[in-house]
Design a protein around this motif. Structure first.
Motif, PDB file in Angstrom:
ATOM      1  N   CYS A  41     -41.217 -73.730 -21.649  1.00  0.00           N
ATOM      2  CA  CYS A  41     -40.303 -72.648 -21.297  1.00  0.00           C
ATOM      3  C   CYS A  41     -39.865 -72.741 -19.845  1.00  0.00           C
ATOM      4  CB  CYS A  41     -40.993 -71.305 -21.551  1.00  0.00           C
ATOM      5  SG  CYS A  41     -39.998 -69.868 -21.140  1.00  0.00           S
ATOM      6  N   THR A  43     -37.348 -71.117 -16.803  1.00  0.00           N
ATOM      7  CA  THR A  43     -36.635 -69.903 -16.441  1.00  0.00           C
ATOM      8  C   THR A  43     -35.809 -70.123 -15.178  1.00  0.00           C
ATOM      9  OG1 THR A  43     -38.369 -68.527 -17.430  1.00  0.00           O
ATOM     10  CG2 THR A  43     -36.889 -67.459 -15.867  1.00  0.00           C
ATOM     11  N   ILE A  52     -33.423 -68.037 -19.819  1.00  0.00           N
ATOM     12  CA  ILE A  52     -34.669 -68.606 -20.329  1.00  0.00           C
ATOM     13  C   ILE A  52     -34.331 -69.646 -21.385  1.00  0.00           C
ATOM     14  CG2 ILE A  52     -36.847 -68.112 -21.511  1.00  0.00           C
ATOM     15  CD1 ILE A  52     -36.444 -65.162 -20.456  1.00  0.00           C
ATOM     16  N   VAL A  68     -38.713 -61.651 -26.026  1.00  0.00           N
ATOM     17  CA  VAL A  68     -38.578 -62.410 -24.786  1.00  0.00           C
ATOM     18  C   VAL A  68     -37.933 -61.581 -23.686  1.00  0.00           C
ATOM     19  CG1 VAL A  68     -37.414 -64.393 -23.728  1.00  0.00           C
ATOM     20  CG2 VAL A  68     -38.575 -64.652 -25.930  1.00  0.00           C
ATOM     21  N   GLN A  69     -36.917 -60.839 -24.022  1.00  0.00           N
ATOM     22  CA  GLN A  69     -36.220 -60.034 -23.007  1.00  0.00           C
ATOM     23  C   GLN A  69     -37.148 -58.982 -22.406  1.00  0.00           C
ATOM     24  OE1 GLN A  69     -32.355 -58.508 -23.471  1.00  0.00           O
ATOM     25  NE2 GLN A  69     -31.496 -60.321 -24.471  1.00  0.00           N
ATOM     26  N   ASN A  97     -31.531 -65.564 -23.576  1.00  0.00           N
ATOM     27  CA  ASN A  97     -32.629 -66.288 -24.228  1.00  0.00           C
ATOM     28  C   ASN A  97     -32.061 -67.501 -24.970  1.00  0.00           C
ATOM     29  OD1 ASN A  97     -34.800 -67.223 -25.680  1.00  0.00           O
ATOM     30  ND2 ASN A  97     -35.026 -65.397 -26.954  1.00  0.00           N
TER      31      ASN A  97
END
Length: 413
Positions: A41, A43, A52, A68-69, A97
């Protein structure tokens, strides 16, 4: 002749560390619902925006439970970006995302029928380091740099003094050493902290300098053993917000990316670094898991009295379980009648460095990564984390559980 050595740290509100913490929080969330999840992952944070991206392999159930948010907003809120005037805050920032499925080509080399034969998630070399400069066997300049910013964050959250503090900050400590590598004194301390606008520029900078020297540094000093406190002389050079006022900061002042502060994450420039970042990667990525394992070995070798300083390297081929090599360098500080090569050969027999063994040894399928993503992955205090009523050991690679075996194997009393 004496020499100077410098290390830096950055706060949890630094843009790159904001990104690291979001990435690791997302990993923790997936591992909470699926211990076998594979996550890479990345960011990106900037003014009013979080992006992301990366690859995941997990169950449909886990996907459905991971928001995720909301995870990203929780991290941003916890760090302290809660005001719209920061131009980056937990409530109003946009979040994109772009996570997608992991490549099947990569996965086939990592997952094997037998878990014990799990292949390395990538090729590469990883390093671990330890020395006797501090009680946690970390280099002193880095440890002091971390401590300055951890304490600064505590002051900001307490809200009793230095009420102007904002989340973004950096520190740097320079120490003078003698020819034997013994710390003699602190030469320079650099602190740059984001702050509210108050008064004119001179008033702000004078107040911040006064508070750093008279409030922050004494608080840090009190936390240190007497031998380190003695290094704080009256001749320390202080550079406090040396470029001037620092009101615009965080992701609004500079973009942040996962994995850019790798030297802050490890040993502050001492020893070596293989080049791979840690945050945003699950334990199948040896960039992370094997770096923890080599720190564990180096720390235990030093704690066992086998050397005063130690660097350990391990290297892998992608998809292959057995390391292609293990290297040890004691920098001439070995206390046993063996070459560094002989020490390495004995360690290789004592410690299983296959990826699956490392994962099992430290519980790396557990959601324990969020705590690692600021103020260093090494030198931290092992503890326990509770998630959904379950307890997980944290920072297992900092435990001294190999000391008895190392002492016995190397004949050290």
């Amino acid at each position: 002749m004496s020499y100077l050595f410098t290390s830096e740290s950055v706060s949890e509100g630094h843009p790159d560390k904001v990104a690291d913490q979001i990435s690791d929080a997302i990993i923790d969330a997936f591992l909470t619902h699926d211990p076998n999840a594979k996550v890479a992952c990345e960011t990106f944070v900037t003014t009013g925006l979080v992006v992301i991206g990366g690859e995941i392999k997990t169950t449909p159930e886990a996907k459905g439970k991971v928001d995720v948010q909301e995870i990203a907003r929780d991290v941003i809120r916890r760090i302290g970006y809660t005001k719209s005037e920061y131009q980056f805050d937990a409530i109003s920032c946009g979040i994109l995302n772009a996570l997608h499925e992991q490549s099947s080509d990569i996965n086939q080399g990592v997952d094997r029928g037998k878990e014990a034969e799990q292949g390395a998630g990538d090729q590469g070399m990883m390093f671990g380091f330890a020395c006797r400069e501090t009680d946690n066997l970390m280099p002193l300049p880095l440890e002091l740099s971390h401590m300055l910013l951890r304490e600064l964050a505590k002051i900001r959250r307490e809200g009793k003094t230095m009420k102007y503090l904002r989340p973004d900050a950096k520190s740097q400590v320079t120490i003078e050493y003698d020819d034997n590598g013994t710390p003699l004194r602190i030469d320079t301390i650099v602190v740059s902290t984001q702050h509210d606008e108050f008064g004119n520029d001179k008033k702000m900078l004078d107040q911040i300098r006064k508070d750093i020297i008279n409030v922050l540094v004494p608080r840090v000093k009190k936390l240190l053993p007497a031998r380190v406190q003695k290094l704080f002389g009256k001749d320390i050079k202080f550079h406090i917000n040396p470029t001037g006022k620092f009101v615009i900061g965080g992701p609004h002042g500079d973009t942040g990316l996962t994995g850019r502060k790798i030297i802050v994450d490890t040993y502050g420039g001492r020893g070596a670094h293989g080049g791979g970042a840690f945050s945003g990667k699950d334990s199948s990525k040896v960039d992370r898991s094997a770096a923890y394992a080599t720190r564990h070995i180096a720390k235990n070798l030093v704690a066992a009295g086998i050397a005063d300083e130690c660097l350990v390297q391990v290297a892998y081929a992608i998809g292959v379980a057995e390391p292609v090599g293990l290297y040890v360098n004691t920098y001439g500080t070995s206390k046993v009648k063996m070459s560094d090569g002989e020490i390495a050969a004995k360690v290789a027999k004592l410690v299983d460095m296959k990826p699956a063994a490392i994962v099992k040894r430290f519980g790396l399928k557990n959601p324990i990564y969020g705590e690692t993503a600021a103020y260093g992955h090494m030198g931290r205090t092992p503890g326990v984390k509770t998630v959904n009523g379950k307890k997980y050991d944290t920072f297992g690679w900092e435990k001294l559980d190999l000391v008895p075996a190392f002492k016995k194997a190397f004949g050290v009393k």
